[in-house]
Design a protein around this motif. Structure first.
Motif, PDB file in Angstrom:
ATOM      1  N   GLU A   1       0.820  -1.209   0.000  1.00 18.83           N
ATOM      2  CA  GLU A   1       0.000   0.000   0.000  1.00 18.83           C
ATOM      3  C   GLU A   1       0.859   1.266   0.000  1.00 18.83           C
ATOM      4  O   GLU A   1       0.340   2.376  -0.095  1.00 18.83           O
ATOM      5  CB  GLU A   1      -0.911   0.018   1.243  1.00 18.83           C
ATOM      6  N   ARG A   2       2.177   1.093   0.124  1.00 16.16           N
ATOM      7  CA  ARG A   2       3.093   2.242   0.150  1.00 16.16           C
ATOM      8  C   ARG A   2       4.197   2.002  -0.879  1.00 16.16           C
ATOM      9  O   ARG A   2       5.307   1.607  -0.545  1.00 16.16           O
ATOM     10  CB  ARG A   2       3.679   2.428   1.552  1.00 16.16           C
ATOM     11  N   VAL A   3       3.829   2.240  -2.129  1.00 17.89           N
ATOM     12  CA  VAL A   3       4.725   1.955  -3.256  1.00 17.89           C
ATOM     13  C   VAL A   3       4.971   3.235  -4.043  1.00 17.89           C
ATOM     14  O   VAL A   3       4.034   3.959  -4.402  1.00 17.89           O
ATOM     15  CB  VAL A   3       4.128   0.884  -4.202  1.00 17.89           C
ATOM     16  N   ALA A   4       6.219   3.523  -4.288  1.00 17.90           N
ATOM     17  CA  ALA A   4       6.598   4.643  -5.157  1.00 17.90           C
ATOM     18  C   ALA A   4       7.369   4.084  -6.343  1.00 17.90           C
ATOM     19  O   ALA A   4       7.891   2.966  -6.297  1.00 17.90           O
ATOM     20  CB  ALA A   4       7.462   5.656  -4.405  1.00 17.90           C
ATOM     21  N   MET A   5       7.446   4.868  -7.402  1.00 18.55           N
ATOM     22  CA  MET A   5       8.249   4.462  -8.558  1.00 18.55           C
ATOM     23  C   MET A   5       9.213   5.588  -8.893  1.00 18.55           C
ATOM     24  O   MET A   5       8.817   6.758  -8.997  1.00 18.55           O
ATOM     25  CB  MET A   5       7.348   4.138  -9.754  1.00 18.55           C
ATOM     26  N   LEU A   6      10.477   5.232  -9.003  1.00 19.07           N
ATOM     27  CA  LEU A   6      11.520   6.186  -9.362  1.00 19.07           C
ATOM     28  C   LEU A   6      12.092   5.777 -10.716  1.00 19.07           C
ATOM     29  O   LEU A   6      12.610   4.667 -10.857  1.00 19.07           O
ATOM     30  CB  LEU A   6      12.619   6.211  -8.290  1.00 19.07           C
ATOM     31  N   GLY A   7      11.977   6.678 -11.682  1.00 19.84           N
ATOM     32  CA  GLY A   7      12.456   6.371 -13.021  1.00 19.84           C
ATOM     33  C   GLY A   7      13.563   7.305 -13.446  1.00 19.84           C
ATOM     34  O   GLY A   7      13.390   8.533 -13.464  1.00 19.84           O
TER      35      GLY A   7
ATOM     36  N   ALA B   1      -2.589   2.920 -13.900  1.00 17.63           N
ATOM     37  CA  ALA B   1      -2.910   2.242 -12.632  1.00 17.63           C
ATOM     38  C   ALA B   1      -2.853   3.245 -11.496  1.00 17.63           C
ATOM     39  O   ALA B   1      -1.946   3.207 -10.658  1.00 17.63           O
ATOM     40  CB  ALA B   1      -1.934   1.091 -12.400  1.00 17.63           C
ATOM     41  N   PRO B   2      -3.797   4.162 -11.457  1.00 18.60           N
ATOM     42  CA  PRO B   2      -3.731   5.277 -10.504  1.00 18.60           C
ATOM     43  C   PRO B   2      -3.728   4.868  -9.039  1.00 18.60           C
ATOM     44  O   PRO B   2      -3.279   5.631  -8.185  1.00 18.60           O
ATOM     45  CB  PRO B   2      -4.980   6.099 -10.845  1.00 18.60           C
ATOM     46  N   MET B   3      -4.236   3.671  -8.717  1.00 16.82           N
ATOM     47  CA  MET B   3      -4.295   3.243  -7.323  1.00 16.82           C
ATOM     48  C   MET B   3      -3.039   2.489  -6.881  1.00 16.82           C
ATOM     49  O   MET B   3      -2.900   2.157  -5.705  1.00 16.82           O
ATOM     50  CB  MET B   3      -5.521   2.350  -7.101  1.00 16.82           C
ATOM     51  N   GLN B   4      -2.129   2.222  -7.820  1.00 13.79           N
ATOM     52  CA  GLN B   4      -0.971   1.391  -7.503  1.00 13.79           C
ATOM     53  C   GLN B   4       0.174   2.162  -6.854  1.00 13.79           C
ATOM     54  O   GLN B   4       0.950   1.591  -6.098  1.00 13.79           O
ATOM     55  CB  GLN B   4      -0.443   0.716  -8.787  1.00 13.79           C
ATOM     56  N   LEU B   5       0.299   3.445  -7.196  1.00 19.49           N
ATOM     57  CA  LEU B   5       1.457   4.217  -6.744  1.00 19.49           C
ATOM     58  C   LEU B   5       1.048   5.353  -5.812  1.00 19.49           C
ATOM     59  O   LEU B   5       0.083   6.066  -6.075  1.00 19.49           O
ATOM     60  CB  LEU B   5       2.213   4.782  -7.953  1.00 19.49           C
ATOM     61  N   LYS B   6       1.839   5.526  -4.751  1.00 20.60           N
ATOM     62  CA  LYS B   6       1.633   6.638  -3.833  1.00 20.60           C
ATOM     63  C   LYS B   6       2.467   7.854  -4.205  1.00 20.60           C
ATOM     64  O   LYS B   6       2.175   8.983  -3.766  1.00 20.60           O
ATOM     65  CB  LYS B   6       1.986   6.206  -2.407  1.00 20.60           C
ATOM     66  N   ALA B   7       3.514   7.664  -4.988  1.00 27.52           N
ATOM     67  CA  ALA B   7       4.398   8.764  -5.372  1.00 27.52           C
ATOM     68  C   ALA B   7       5.214   8.353  -6.590  1.00 27.52           C
ATOM     69  O   ALA B   7       5.487   7.162  -6.796  1.00 27.52           O
ATOM     70  CB  ALA B   7       5.321   9.149  -4.219  1.00 27.52           C
ATOM     71  N   ILE B   8       5.581   9.353  -7.397  1.00 30.88           N
ATOM     72  CA  ILE B   8       6.358   9.112  -8.618  1.00 30.88           C
ATOM     73  C   ILE B   8       7.488  10.129  -8.699  1.00 30.88           C
ATOM     74  O   ILE B   8       7.270  11.328  -8.466  1.00 30.88           O
ATOM     75  CB  ILE B   8       5.468   9.231  -9.877  1.00 30.88           C
TER      76      ILE B   8
ATOM     77  N   GLY C   1      -5.651  13.924 -18.732  1.00 31.32           N
ATOM     78  CA  GLY C   1      -6.128  13.896 -17.355  1.00 31.32           C
ATOM     79  C   GLY C   1      -4.972  14.104 -16.407  1.00 31.32           C
ATOM     80  O   GLY C   1      -3.894  14.533 -16.809  1.00 31.32           O
ATOM     81  N   LYS C   2      -5.188  13.796 -15.154  1.00 33.32           N
ATOM     82  CA  LYS C   2      -4.174  14.003 -14.126  1.00 33.32           C
ATOM     83  C   LYS C   2      -3.892  12.695 -13.388  1.00 33.32           C
ATOM     84  O   LYS C   2      -4.795  11.913 -13.111  1.00 33.32           O
ATOM     85  CB  LYS C   2      -4.632  15.057 -13.112  1.00 33.32           C
ATOM     86  N   ILE C   3      -2.600  12.481 -13.070  1.00 37.20           N
ATOM     87  CA  ILE C   3      -2.214  11.378 -12.206  1.00 37.20           C
ATOM     88  C   ILE C   3      -2.613  11.711 -10.773  1.00 37.20           C
ATOM     89  O   ILE C   3      -2.445  12.842 -10.325  1.00 37.20           O
ATOM     90  CB  ILE C   3      -0.684  11.146 -12.298  1.00 37.20           C
ATOM     91  N   GLN C   4      -3.150  10.736 -10.060  1.00 42.82           N
ATOM     92  CA  GLN C   4      -3.562  10.985  -8.676  1.00 42.82           C
ATOM     93  C   GLN C   4      -2.378  11.152  -7.742  1.00 42.82           C
ATOM     94  O   GLN C   4      -2.409  11.952  -6.800  1.00 42.82           O
ATOM     95  CB  GLN C   4      -4.454   9.840  -8.186  1.00 42.82           C
ATOM     96  N   ALA C   5      -1.305  10.408  -7.991  1.00 40.16           N
ATOM     97  CA  ALA C   5      -0.151  10.442  -7.097  1.00 40.16           C
ATOM     98  C   ALA C   5       0.638  11.731  -7.281  1.00 40.16           C
ATOM     99  O   ALA C   5       0.704  12.284  -8.388  1.00 40.16           O
ATOM    100  CB  ALA C   5       0.757   9.244  -7.385  1.00 40.16           C
ATOM    101  N   PRO C   6       1.265  12.236  -6.225  1.00 38.72           N
ATOM    102  CA  PRO C   6       2.161  13.378  -6.362  1.00 38.72           C
ATOM    103  C   PRO C   6       3.391  12.995  -7.186  1.00 38.72           C
ATOM    104  O   PRO C   6       3.843  11.848  -7.142  1.00 38.72           O
ATOM    105  CB  PRO C   6       2.538  13.721  -4.919  1.00 38.72           C
ATOM    106  N   VAL C   7       3.915  13.954  -7.930  1.00 34.28           N
ATOM    107  CA  VAL C   7       5.043  13.707  -8.823  1.00 34.28           C
ATOM    108  C   VAL C   7       6.156  14.708  -8.525  1.00 34.28           C
ATOM    109  O   VAL C   7       5.907  15.911  -8.389  1.00 34.28           O
ATOM    110  CB  VAL C   7       4.620  13.833 -10.310  1.00 34.28           C
ATOM    111  N   LEU C   8       7.372  14.205  -8.424  1.00 35.21           N
ATOM    112  CA  LEU C   8       8.561  15.050  -8.364  1.00 35.21           C
ATOM    113  C   LEU C   8       9.320  14.811  -9.664  1.00 35.21           C
ATOM    114  O   LEU C   8       9.824  13.709  -9.901  1.00 35.21           O
ATOM    115  CB  LEU C   8       9.441  14.709  -7.159  1.00 35.21           C
TER     116      LEU C   8
END
Length: 409
Positions: free
Chosen positions: A260-266, A281-288, A348-355
């Protein structure tokens, strides 16, 4: 490492295909490009990155000089195209160096010096990765070097004291192989899924964990892009995130991480994948987090694509399972990687916050891509990195990314 593999690594094999010919039928026509940033080399010499990873710079320069003065037959004018697996060949020379450090590591371990064993295994796996670079599917010598890289990676991690788990994700009757790194198993950990550029493999991202994510208490799970490394059996295509989606769906079965606390760093192309996952998959990531990630221009502009170094175009061709000498076909395939062409950007917009971290004067992710990325999320923070030495730039970016993750994950 098996005895048969070990023996083959030291035995020259003149008939082995040379790397630059694997995905380019016109490789023999390659010439030195005057005033080019990569000079007379086919491969992009990432000296600063390799030094940041811990590969001794003096040894690197000595090895490159040895390749440059080799008088054996080359497939083109470029220095690192010595044909066959033999002295002077890129993969051969870097593999010998990797095995040299592996031998030192084993001696240190026998003497009970775990710190030195770690250091030598770490240098060994990075050298083996460079031997395989740019990791083309169909390159048997590079595949052998990747085995050495993985073996030394596992040994280095053990001596470092980090917990390693290989995660096997079932997909299409086979398995996606991922490396999971954990600071401990006392509790489930928030996990950062890391993917990188089209010319990197999982072990290259060890410094991300060692210096930044691990000390902050995060788990790190690395995933090769399609067509590369452990995922070379699958071609890259427009559905570029198929493997990553399977991995994310599998995390609920991994007992050491909090699904439930997954981020992706690319990093580079990996950021393209992270944004795509955020949309699909908007529900899969908490942060990008993205770092210097191309999302449109280099894939949709004929001139920008043509201006890519030959190695990068060959690399994309290899991931697609194509031949870069068919330039129009390759560009058409590459267009499918543009998130704008896919209709995701602006839809549209991604739900997760993005840095999103943008590199100043970056040809791969120019200002127009930065503008597109800035609008992908209602909570999108943009950070411009000075175009300084990669050692300072990448360390600064990862330090900021880690602090940001501590707030959002």
């Amino acid at each position: 490492m098996s005895d048969n593999l070990s023996e083959s690594l030291f035995k020259p094999q003149v008939l082995k295909r040379e790397t630059s010919t694997l995905s380019n039928a016109k490789a023999s026509q390659l010439q030195v490009v005057p005033h080019s940033t990569h000079g007379a080399w086919y491969r992009l010499l990432r000296r600063q990155l390799w030094a940041w990873q811990g590969v001794p710079a003096l040894g690197t320069e000595a090895l490159l000089s040895q390749i440059a003065v080799c008088q054996k037959t080359r497939t083109s004018e470029l220095l690192d195209t010595v044909a066959g697996y033999q002295p002077g060949n890129w993969t051969y020379e870097w593999t010998q160096r990797a095995v040299h450090h592996q031998t030192k590591a084993k001696l240190a371990a026998e003497e009970g010096n775990s710190e030195r064993a770690y250091d030598q295994h770490r240098i060994a796996f990075h050298c083996a990765s460079i031997a395989s670079f740019p990791h083309y599917r169909g390159d048997d010598s590079a595949a052998s070097a990747q085995v050495i890289a993985h073996t030394n990676f596992v040994s280095a991690v053990a001596h470092h004291g980090t917990i390693y788990r290989q995660i096997k994700v079932p997909y299409e009757g086979r398995f996606i192989s991922c490396n999971l790194l954990l600071p401990d198993t006392d509790s489930v950990k928030p996990v950062v899924v890391v993917s990188g550029s089209v010319d990197s493999i999982q072990s290259d991202y060890w410094p991300f964990y060692e210096k930044f994510l691990g000390p902050a208490g995060f788990a790190m799970l690395t995933v090769d892009i399609p067509g590369c490394g452990s995922n070379s059996r699958w071609h890259l295509k427009q559905d570029s995130t198929q493997l990553h989606m399977a991995v994310l769906n599998h995390l609920k079965n991994v007992p050491w991480v909090d699904s439930e606390r997954v981020a992706m760093l690319g990093y580079r192309f990996g950021g393209n994948l992270a944004i795509r996952v955020g949309f699909l998959a908007p529900m899969q990531l908490k942060a990008i987090i993205t770092i210097g990630s191309p999302v449109d221009h280099v894939y949709s502009s004929v001139q920008a694509f043509h201006d890519l170094p030959q190695m990068m175009r060959d690399c994309l061709a290899n991931r697609f399972g194509e031949d870069s000498s068919y330039e129009d076909k390759l560009f058409y395939s590459a267009r499918s990687l543009s998130l704008k062409t896919q209709g995701l950007l602006g839809s549209g917009k991604i739900q997760a916050p993005v840095l999103a971290m943008i590199i100043e004067d970056d040809e791969l992710c120019p200002a127009q891509d930065a503008q597109l990325i800035s609008s992908v999320s209602r909570c999108c923070e943009m950070k411009t990195l000075k175009n300084t030495q990669i050692t300072d730039r990448l360390s600064g970016a990862l330090n900021e990314a880690t602090l940001w993750l501590q707030k959002h994950l």
